[in-house]
Design an enzyme around this catalytic site. Structure first.
Site, PDB file in Angstrom:
ATOM      1  N   ASN A   1      -7.120  -3.909  16.946  1.00 49.65           N
ATOM      2  CA  ASN A   1      -5.963  -4.748  17.263  1.00 49.65           C
ATOM      3  C   ASN A   1      -4.707  -4.005  16.824  1.00 49.65           C
ATOM      4  O   ASN A   1      -4.564  -3.649  15.659  1.00 49.65           O
ATOM      5  CB  ASN A   1      -6.098  -6.068  16.486  1.00 49.65           C
ATOM      6  CG  ASN A   1      -4.822  -6.884  16.505  1.00 49.65           C
ATOM      7  OD1 ASN A   1      -4.050  -6.819  17.466  1.00 49.65           O
ATOM      8  ND2 ASN A   1      -4.600  -7.658  15.457  1.00 49.65           N
TER       9      ASN A   1
ATOM     10  N   GLY B   1      -7.857  -4.542  12.218  1.00 44.82           N
ATOM     11  CA  GLY B   1      -8.649  -5.642  12.754  1.00 44.82           C
ATOM     12  C   GLY B   1      -9.376  -5.148  14.005  1.00 44.82           C
ATOM     13  O   GLY B   1      -8.829  -4.363  14.771  1.00 44.82           O
TER      14      GLY B   1
ATOM     15  N   LYS C   1       8.515  -1.773   3.539  1.00 46.29           N
ATOM     16  CA  LYS C   1       7.788  -0.847   4.411  1.00 46.29           C
ATOM     17  C   LYS C   1       8.544  -0.502   5.693  1.00 46.29           C
ATOM     18  O   LYS C   1       8.663   0.667   6.051  1.00 46.29           O
ATOM     19  CB  LYS C   1       6.426  -1.456   4.764  1.00 46.29           C
ATOM     20  CG  LYS C   1       5.692  -0.674   5.847  1.00 46.29           C
ATOM     21  CD  LYS C   1       4.232  -0.965   5.918  1.00 46.29           C
ATOM     22  CE  LYS C   1       3.922  -2.384   6.258  1.00 46.29           C
ATOM     23  NZ  LYS C   1       2.460  -2.566   6.368  1.00 46.29           N
TER      24      LYS C   1
ATOM     25  N   ARG D   1       0.807  -1.225   0.000  1.00 44.52           N
ATOM     26  CA  ARG D   1       0.000   0.000   0.000  1.00 44.52           C
ATOM     27  C   ARG D   1       0.844   1.281   0.000  1.00 44.52           C
ATOM     28  O   ARG D   1       0.336   2.358  -0.262  1.00 44.52           O
ATOM     29  CB  ARG D   1      -0.951  -0.025   1.212  1.00 44.52           C
ATOM     30  CG  ARG D   1      -2.088  -1.021   1.042  1.00 44.52           C
ATOM     31  CD  ARG D   1      -2.753  -1.375   2.358  1.00 44.52           C
ATOM     32  NE  ARG D   1      -1.977  -2.322   3.155  1.00 44.52           N
ATOM     33  CZ  ARG D   1      -2.371  -2.841   4.315  1.00 44.52           C
ATOM     34  NH1 ARG D   1      -3.536  -2.490   4.823  1.00 44.52           N
ATOM     35  NH2 ARG D   1      -1.607  -3.697   4.969  1.00 44.52           N
TER      36      ARG D   1
HETATM   37  C1  UD1 Z   1      -2.345  -6.325  10.913  1.00 45.62           C
HETATM   38  C2  UD1 Z   1      -3.384  -7.172  11.633  1.00 45.62           C
HETATM   39  C3  UD1 Z   1      -4.575  -6.287  12.023  1.00 45.62           C
HETATM   40  C4  UD1 Z   1      -4.083  -5.120  12.865  1.00 45.62           C
HETATM   41  C5  UD1 Z   1      -2.969  -4.344  12.162  1.00 45.62           C
HETATM   42  C6  UD1 Z   1      -2.348  -3.344  13.125  1.00 45.62           C
HETATM   43  C7  UD1 Z   1      -3.218  -9.438  10.692  1.00 45.62           C
HETATM   44  C8  UD1 Z   1      -3.809 -10.411   9.750  1.00 45.62           C
HETATM   45  N1  UD1 Z   1      -3.829  -8.245  10.775  1.00 45.62           N
HETATM   46  O1  UD1 Z   1      -2.912  -5.849   9.721  1.00 45.62           O
HETATM   47  O2  UD1 Z   1      -5.488  -7.024  12.776  1.00 45.62           O
HETATM   48  O3  UD1 Z   1      -5.152  -4.262  13.180  1.00 45.62           O
HETATM   49  O4  UD1 Z   1      -1.913  -5.245  11.767  1.00 45.62           O
HETATM   50  O5  UD1 Z   1      -1.394  -2.570  12.488  1.00 45.62           O
HETATM   51  O6  UD1 Z   1      -2.261  -9.770  11.369  1.00 45.62           O
HETATM   52  N2  UD1 Z   1       4.410  -9.353   7.963  1.00 45.62           N
HETATM   53  C9  UD1 Z   1       5.357 -10.362   7.944  1.00 45.62           C
HETATM   54  N3  UD1 Z   1       5.108 -11.466   7.198  1.00 45.62           N
HETATM   55  C10 UD1 Z   1       3.965 -11.629   6.486  1.00 45.62           C
HETATM   56  C11 UD1 Z   1       2.985 -10.603   6.521  1.00 45.62           C
HETATM   57  C12 UD1 Z   1       3.241  -9.479   7.286  1.00 45.62           C
HETATM   58  O7  UD1 Z   1       6.404 -10.251   8.562  1.00 45.62           O
HETATM   59  O8  UD1 Z   1       3.830 -12.659   5.845  1.00 45.62           O
HETATM   60  C13 UD1 Z   1       4.690  -8.153   8.763  1.00 45.62           C
HETATM   61  C14 UD1 Z   1       4.666  -6.875   7.946  1.00 45.62           C
HETATM   62  O9  UD1 Z   1       5.961  -6.571   7.444  1.00 45.62           O
HETATM   63  C15 UD1 Z   1       4.194  -5.836   8.967  1.00 45.62           C
HETATM   64  C16 UD1 Z   1       3.378  -6.654   9.965  1.00 45.62           C
HETATM   65  O10 UD1 Z   1       3.670  -8.013   9.720  1.00 45.62           O
HETATM   66  O11 UD1 Z   1       5.283  -5.241   9.639  1.00 45.62           O
HETATM   67  C17 UD1 Z   1       1.877  -6.426   9.812  1.00 45.62           C
HETATM   68  O12 UD1 Z   1       1.511  -6.707   8.469  1.00 45.62           O
HETATM   69  P1  UD1 Z   1       0.543  -5.749   7.665  1.00 45.62           P
HETATM   70  O13 UD1 Z   1       0.439  -6.245   6.290  1.00 45.62           O
HETATM   71  O14 UD1 Z   1       0.920  -4.350   7.890  1.00 45.62           O
HETATM   72  O15 UD1 Z   1      -0.829  -6.075   8.413  1.00 45.62           O
HETATM   73  P2  UD1 Z   1      -2.073  -5.108   8.561  1.00 45.62           P
HETATM   74  O16 UD1 Z   1      -2.900  -5.211   7.342  1.00 45.62           O
HETATM   75  O17 UD1 Z   1      -1.659  -3.781   9.000  1.00 45.62           O
HETATM   76 MG    MG Z   2       0.169  -2.818   9.058  1.00 45.97          MG
END
Ligand code: UD1
Ligand code: MG
Length: 483
Positions: free
Chosen positions: A178, A148, A31, A24
């Site tokens: 969350n 979330g 990011k 995004r």
């Molecule tokens: C996530 C939460 C959401 C919460 C929000 C808060 C989930 C499914 N959702 O959504 O409930 O409200 O954070 O900010 O968890 N990442 C990894 N590996 C992956 C995917 C993501 O390391 O396979 C890391 C990303 O780099 C990031 C973090 O996890 O730093 C969160 O991922 P992101 O895609 O930002 O989740 P949100 O959509 O923000």
């Molecule tokens: Mg996030």
């Protein structure tokens, strides 16, 4: 601080989720490497965790793994490669070995940089005291969209986290979100995660789904509401980044003001986290203090000046619109307006560098002045010297840089060119408009320019000739303008 809070968390492993791309943001850069408040997002998160003194801090890396590792490893974190990135739950599964036998797992997203150590301590404390399977850091937001949502079971416990894409229209009203910051009991976490299925639009394993599984097993899931909801904010978009940056800058200005610094229009002033400023210093609007800049007491840094990695002693005035980098300025110096210091410059006590003066890798001695329109490079200026307007040191011959030495009490007349290497001895004078290619001995006058010749009556004669010429040749008819 009470003893329990001060205790090291030797039974806690911290896992930072930093493997995602951040689609995004629409960026080539991962990011968590984007900056807000003067540091990368992931660096803020690691730094917030360090004082917990956990058993270990692990970062799950994937997208641009090498660069993300290079950001976190010097701070003491280890890394685990998550390749491909199949969701936040998947990031935990691949980190299981690295987490090892820690009794508690604190999970943080790498994109929520405003989190503070005290809040993490409170989360762990609540989790341990409540003997919970999971404790979620939540926040109540006026605009919860994108996050979330927390579905409460009772006043204190949580039934599930519902991702934005899976909300029913009623659940859209829920405004407790969350933060993606959790404390888990490891023994309860792993079996629940094993049951999570990638049943969502992106076919990812969502860590959030482990919450409803724990709940359905009759385990306790608690929520700790962040007292400052900004600590829960994630950065998914450029607008999120700008908002988080603003908060960091606000916090830094507040901290400086409470330490006795006056800041005018603080919302326009940008100060990096490692900057220090002494008491009774005034920062005018639109000042930027960057990197490891240190400013003494009773200074005035006037509007729109940018200082990067500078060391500035007490009582210095930086007039408006100066750009000062990686240099040292001693007390009572006045700089600017519109002056530039390039790296490795040193202005000694009481010296003066004025308008449109550029100084590079040079020392300006005590009480010496370069007040207007000069370039001083690779130069050592003694004390009480005066560098006239428009003086240029020619330090570069196209191949190498050469030094200029200007002694104590030297007077360089305006518009002089000092062709390096060259030395002006103590007490020497340089006549205005000189090109100095040879050393000037102490107390001597150096003149390096053509002699002036005055031609009496020349101008009057010229005017007569012009007048005669214009009466002989008729003026050209004015051209008609094209339609
Ligand atoms: C996530 C939460 C959401 C919460 C929000 C808060 C989930 C499914 N959702 O959504 O409930 O409200 O954070 O900010 O968890 N990442 C990894 N590996 C992956 C995917 C993501 O390391 O396979 C890391 C990303 O780099 C990031 C973090 O996890 O730093 C969160 O991922 P992101 O895609 O930002 O989740 P949100 O959509 O923000
Ligand atoms: Mg996030």
């Amino acid at each position: 601080m009470d003893n329990a809070l001060a205790m090291s968390n030797h039974d806690v492993a911290v896992l930072i989720l930093a493997a995602g791309k951040g689609t995004r943001l629409k960026s080539h850069l991962a990011k968590v490497l984007h900056h807000a408040g003067g540091r990368s997002l992931v660096e803020h998160v690691v730094r917030a965790c360090l004082p917990l003194r956990a058993k270990r801090i692990i970062a799950a890396v994937g997208h641009q793994a090498e660069q993300v590792s290079a950001a976190v490893e010097p701070l003491g974190a280890t890394t685990v490669l998550q390749q491909p990135q199949n969701g936040t739950g998947h990031a935990l599964l691949v980190s299981k070995r690295a987490i090892g036998n820690a009794k508690f797992v604190v999970v943080l997203p790498g994109d929520a940089p405003l989190i503070r150590t005290e809040t993490l301590r409170a989360l762990i404390q609540k989790h341990k005291a409540g003997n919970a399977a999971a404790t979620i850091l939540t926040a109540v937001l006026a605009d919860p969209s994108g996050y979330g949502r927390i579905l409460r079971k009772s006043g204190d416990t949580v039934a599930a986290i519902i991702e934005e894409s899976q909300l029913t229209s009623d659940q859209r009203e829920l405004n407790e979100i969350n933060s993606s910051i959790y404390c888990f009991a490891a023994a309860k976490l792993w079996p629940a995660l094993a049951q999570v299925k990638p049943e969502n639009k992106h076919r990812e394993i969502y860590l959030t789904d482990a919450i409803s599984i724990l709940n359905s097993k009759g385990e306790t899931v608690l929520a700790e509401i962040a007292t400052d909801p900004r600590e829960a904010l994630g950065c998914n978009t450029r607008a999120d980044l700008a908002g988080v940056d603003r908060t960091f800058r606000e916090w830094k200005c507040e901290a400086l003001m409470s330490d006795g610094v006056t800041i005018q229009l603080p919302e326009t002033v940008l100060v990096d986290p490692d900057v220090s400023v002494g008491e009774d210093t005034v920062l005018e609007p639109c000042v930027q203090l960057l990197g490891k800049t240190k400013i003494g007491a009773r200074c005035t840094i006037r509007t729109a000046s940018v200082l990067h990695d500078m060391t500035v002693d007490d009582g210095v005035i930086v007039e408006p619109h100066c750009v000062l980098t990686a240099s040292r300025v001693e007390s009572e110096v006045v700089i600017g307006p519109f002056a530039r210091l390039r790296p490795e410059s040193h202005l000694l006590k009481g010296s003066r560098v004025g308008n449109f003066v550029e100084i590079k890798k040079s020392t300006i001695g005590e009480g010496s002045k370069a007040p207007h329109l000069s370039y001083i490079g690779d130069t050592k200026v003694g004390s009480k010297a005066n560098i006239g307007a428009g003086t240029i040191t020619c330090n570069y011959d196209g191949f190498a840089k050469h030094p200029t030495t200007i002694g104590n009490r030297v007077f360089v007349g305006s518009d002089s060119t000092l062709v390096a290497p060259v030395k002006l001895g103590d007490g020497a004078y340089v006549a205005a408009g000189s090109v100095i290619t040879e050393n000037v001995p102490p107390d001597a006058l150096g003149i390096g320019r053509g002699r002036q010749a005055n031609k009496p009556g020349w101008a009057a004669k010229k005017r007569r000739e012009i007048a005669a010429h214009s009466t002989l040749t008729p003026k050209k008819a004015k051209r008609k303008k094209r339609p």
